[in-house]
Design a protein around this motif. Structure first.
Motif, mmCIF file in Angstrom:
data_model
loop_
_atom_site.group_PDB
_atom_site.id
_atom_site.type_symbol
_atom_site.label_atom_id
_atom_site.label_comp_id
_atom_site.label_asym_id
_atom_site.label_seq_id
_atom_site.Cartn_x
_atom_site.Cartn_y
_atom_site.Cartn_z
ATOM 1 N N VAL A 51 0.827 -1.210 0.000
ATOM 2 C CA VAL A 51 0.000 0.000 0.000
ATOM 3 C C VAL A 51 0.861 1.259 0.000
ATOM 4 C CG1 VAL A 51 -1.670 1.330 1.349
ATOM 5 C CG2 VAL A 51 -1.969 -1.140 1.076
ATOM 6 N N THR A 52 1.893 1.291 0.832
ATOM 7 C CA THR A 52 2.704 2.512 0.927
ATOM 8 C C THR A 52 3.481 2.786 -0.356
ATOM 9 O OG1 THR A 52 4.440 1.213 2.028
ATOM 10 C CG2 THR A 52 2.932 2.457 3.427
ATOM 11 N N THR A 53 4.049 1.751 -0.958
ATOM 12 C CA THR A 53 4.769 1.980 -2.216
ATOM 13 C C THR A 53 3.806 2.357 -3.338
ATOM 14 O OG1 THR A 53 4.725 -0.425 -2.630
ATOM 15 C CG2 THR A 53 6.730 0.500 -1.654
ATOM 16 N N ALA A 54 2.590 1.802 -3.311
ATOM 17 C CA ALA A 54 1.596 2.168 -4.321
ATOM 18 C C ALA A 54 1.186 3.631 -4.164
ATOM 19 C CB ALA A 54 0.376 1.258 -4.209
ATOM 20 N N ILE A 55 0.985 4.069 -2.919
ATOM 21 C CA ILE A 55 0.628 5.472 -2.684
ATOM 22 C C ILE A 55 1.743 6.388 -3.166
ATOM 23 C CG2 ILE A 55 0.241 7.204 -0.884
ATOM 24 C CD1 ILE A 55 -1.229 5.052 0.707
ATOM 25 N N LYS A 56 2.974 6.035 -2.829
ATOM 26 C CA LYS A 56 4.104 6.875 -3.244
ATOM 27 C C LYS A 56 4.223 6.920 -4.766
ATOM 28 C CE LYS A 56 7.800 9.285 -3.320
ATOM 29 N NZ LYS A 56 7.660 10.752 -3.212
ATOM 30 N N TRP A 110 6.463 -1.214 11.852
ATOM 31 C CA TRP A 110 5.678 -1.021 10.633
ATOM 32 C C TRP A 110 5.149 0.398 10.490
ATOM 33 C CZ3 TRP A 110 6.506 -3.830 6.696
ATOM 34 C CH2 TRP A 110 7.001 -5.121 6.878
ATOM 35 N N TRP A 111 4.953 1.100 11.597
ATOM 36 C CA TRP A 111 4.671 2.525 11.480
ATOM 37 C C TRP A 111 5.888 3.240 10.890
ATOM 38 C CZ3 TRP A 111 0.687 5.228 10.795
ATOM 39 C CH2 TRP A 111 -0.511 5.021 11.471
ATOM 40 N N ALA A 112 7.071 2.885 11.376
ATOM 41 C CA ALA A 112 8.294 3.510 10.864
ATOM 42 C C ALA A 112 8.480 3.205 9.381
ATOM 43 C CB ALA A 112 9.503 3.027 11.665
ATOM 44 N N PHE A 113 8.187 1.969 8.987
ATOM 45 C CA PHE A 113 8.308 1.601 7.569
ATOM 46 C C PHE A 113 7.379 2.458 6.718
ATOM 47 C CE2 PHE A 113 7.301 -0.661 3.739
ATOM 48 C CZ PHE A 113 8.478 -1.291 3.365
ATOM 49 N N ALA A 114 6.117 2.553 7.128
ATOM 50 C CA ALA A 114 5.141 3.318 6.350
ATOM 51 C C ALA A 114 5.522 4.793 6.277
ATOM 52 C CB ALA A 114 3.749 3.158 6.969
ATOM 53 N N MET A 115 5.914 5.365 7.411
ATOM 54 C CA MET A 115 6.245 6.790 7.432
ATOM 55 C C MET A 115 7.503 7.079 6.622
ATOM 56 S SD MET A 115 3.894 8.283 9.349
ATOM 57 C CE MET A 115 4.512 9.728 10.184
ATOM 58 N N SER A 116 8.460 6.158 6.648
ATOM 59 C CA SER A 116 9.703 6.386 5.902
ATOM 60 C C SER A 116 9.455 6.434 4.400
ATOM 61 C CB SER A 116 10.723 5.293 6.234
ATOM 62 O OG SER A 116 10.275 4.026 5.779
#
Length: 209
Positions: A51-56, A110-116
């Motif tokens: 999800v995070t890489t898709a958003i980025k 996983w919060w750190a992963f998403a925020m990074s």
């Protein structure tokens, strides 16, 4: 022969034998957050990178999208496999829930992963360099470029450190540890990790100005 008053031979006074090796060890009264963490573990380790890489990738950006276009599959597969490993270790050791300390570090990781990922700024290079706010900065306009850079850097550092801690905890946590001990820390990390990272980023931004 059993005689009254002889507790040594009373069948009820005999302690239960330890569970045979290899059987699943279960702690009664496991905190709900620890069971919740265990149940969502695999969804998180695969879903958050995806999800995070898709958003980025889909958000307005610049040349950094080329990096995500090439390396996103490796990021998702690598993060998913590495994220699955602590749970695998716990399961092999007989756990069927996440111990409190593991749960807390899991949510920080996983919060750190998403925020990074979401705090990575973009730039478009033509005649001049045009800076594009990070997805996090686009949602929260008060997070400027310096704050986003700080949040992303802090996030990457936390990802590495918390993963090492996760592996150590999964390998060394005693199975007899009370599952409810410090389970409130899990809720605390779930709620405060992103706020703390944003706050640190804003502090860096203020110091830079």
């Amino acid at each position: 022969m059993y005689t009254p008053g002889d507790n040594r031979m009373h069948p009820r006074s005999t302690p239960p034998p330890p569970p045979p090796p290899g059987l699943v060890w279960q702690q009664p009264n496991v905190a709900a957050l620890n069971r919740f963490t265990w149940n969502i573990w695999l969804w998180v380790v695969w879903g958050v990178p995806l999800v995070t890489t898709a958003i980025k990738y889909l958000a307005p950006g610049g040349t950094e999208k080329l990096f995500f276009m090439v390396f996103t599959p490796f990021v998702i597969v690598g993060a998913g496999c590495l994220g699955w490993l602590p749970r695998f270790i716990l399961k092999k050791r007989g756990f069927r829930y996440s111990p409190s300390a593991v749960s807390a570090v899991f949510h920080v990781h996983w919060w750190a992963f998403a925020m990074s990922i979401l705090a990575i700024n973009g730039s478009v290079v033509t005649v001049d360099v045009t800076h594009v706010p990070s997805p996090l900065g686009q949602v929260l306009p008060f997070i400027a470029r310096d704050a986003s850079n700080a949040i992303s850097g802090i996030g990457f550092l936390l990802v590495v450190v918390s993963y090492i801690v996760l592996i150590l905890l999964a390998s060394m946590t005693e199975r007899q540890t009370q599952a409810r001990t410090r389970s409130w820390v899990t809720l605390l990390t779930m709620l405060t990790t992103p706020v703390a990272m944003i706050t640190l980023g804003l502090v860096v931004q203020a110091l830079g100005n």
